[in-house]
Design a protein around this motif. Structure first.
Motif, PDB file in Angstrom:
ATOM      1  N   ARG A 164       0.772  -1.198  -0.037  1.00  0.00           N
ATOM      2  CA  ARG A 164       0.015   0.015   0.068  1.00  0.00           C
ATOM      3  C   ARG A 164       0.822   1.511  -0.097  1.00  0.00           C
ATOM      4  NH1 ARG A 164      -3.890   0.076   5.077  1.00  0.00           N
ATOM      5  NH2 ARG A 164      -4.274   2.239   3.978  1.00  0.00           N
ATOM      6  N   SER A 209      -2.393  -3.634  -6.007  1.00  0.00           N
ATOM      7  CA  SER A 209      -4.017  -3.659  -5.943  1.00  0.00           C
ATOM      8  C   SER A 209      -4.461  -4.834  -4.870  1.00  0.00           C
ATOM      9  CB  SER A 209      -4.599  -4.080  -7.228  1.00  0.00           C
ATOM     10  OG  SER A 209      -6.017  -4.220  -7.083  1.00  0.00           O
ATOM     11  N   THR A 244      -4.442  -2.886  -1.520  1.00  0.00           N
ATOM     12  CA  THR A 244      -5.229  -1.943  -1.499  1.00  0.00           C
ATOM     13  C   THR A 244      -6.693  -2.536  -1.300  1.00  0.00           C
ATOM     14  OG1 THR A 244      -5.486  -1.421  -3.805  1.00  0.00           O
ATOM     15  CG2 THR A 244      -3.861   0.121  -2.440  1.00  0.00           C
TER      16      THR A 244
END
Length: 280
Positions: free
Chosen positions: A114, A152, A155
């Motif tokens: 992240r 991805s 997150t």
């Protein structure tokens, strides 16, 4: 963000607040229109609006060239989503696990990826993989898609975790009361409801993946941005090419965003109808 979530985070504005918001919205719209008008004026003065600079983009070969880039963008986004979303769900479950080592590992994964910009992850796969004698290499496609998956998944894991926590605790208790184990309760009761809750957010995550695919130019992957760059080198029509590429991205993101809003409204109506039927 849904209307209900907005009401939780912020107080509902009163009449004066609504007038202020309307005034600021109108002023912002006028400012944006002014900037667009000024840009068009400058383009016109410098001959960038001349028909001969835009006519080539109506040629079938130019359209096919950009279409090939759009196909590459869709492919990278779709493959990244297929791997990233299930991995994100597993990471979310790991972070909620009572098993401490698993929770540490998944939390570290989430926090690290992240925090790192995806561009640095792409450069790692491009420049930092072991050379001789190991010669670790990946195809160009995967040098873009693997970083997309890594970032991805981190997150989106937080999206899944929020969805799982949003499911009423009574659902798990009811599942336990009929003899389901904790794993069965997650599989058959909690996770399906959590996925329905976060589905609009997952569609918005696709928008982020679509934008992340523009980093394909770093590894020379034939996505839309890279094809636009190649077209500029061939035609020298920089402004026209990138305006058309930007318009395509805006159109794609707008469609995905509207789809997410439609899903959100539909789920709210379904939840409201379910609640009404239970009350009746």
């Amino acid at each position: 963000m849904s209307a209900s979530a907005t009401r939780v985070l912020f107080d509902e504005p009163g009449p004066r607040g609504r007038r202020r918001i309307l005034l600021l919205s109108l002023l912002s719209a006028l400012a944006i229109l002014g900037v667009i008008a000024l840009g068009l004026y400058q383009f016109g003065v410098n001959g960038q609006l001349a028909a001969d600079r835009w006519a080539p983009f109506l040629r079938p070969d130019y359209i096919a060239f950009l279409g090939q880039g759009a196909k590459g963008t869709f492919l990278a986004t779709a493959v990244a989503a297929v791997f990233a979303f299930p991995l994100a769900l597993l990471l979310a479950l790991g972070r909620l696990s009572p098993f401490l080592p698993l929770r540490w590992v998944t939390t570290a994964w989430i926090e690290v990826f992240r925090s790192i910009p995806m561009l640095l992850v792409v450069y790692f796969f491009l420049l930092a993989l072991p050379g001789p004698p190991f010669n670790v290499t990946f195809p160009v496609f995967w040098m873009l898609v693997i970083p997309m998956i890594l970032v991805s998944s981190a997150t989106t894991a937080e999206v899944f975790r929020a969805g799982i926590r949003a499911v009423d605790r009574g659902q798990s208790e009811a599942a336990a009361s009929i003899g389901l184990t904790h794993a069965q309760s997650l599989r058959y009761v909690v996770i399906p409801q959590a996925i329905r809750l976060v589905l609009p957010s997952l569609v918005l995550a696709l928008v982020s993946l679509l934008k992340d695919s523009t980093l394909g130019f770093v590894v020379s992957y034939n996505e839309l941005q890279y094809q636009g760059k190649s077209l500029v080198a061939y035609t020298h029509f920089l402004i026209q090419t990138y305006l058309i590429v930007a318009f395509i991205y805006v159109a794609l993101n707008f469609v995905l965003t509207q789809f997410a809003h439609w899903l959100d409204r539909r789920m709210q109506r379904r939840a409201a109808s379910t609640t009404g039927s239970l009350v009746d």
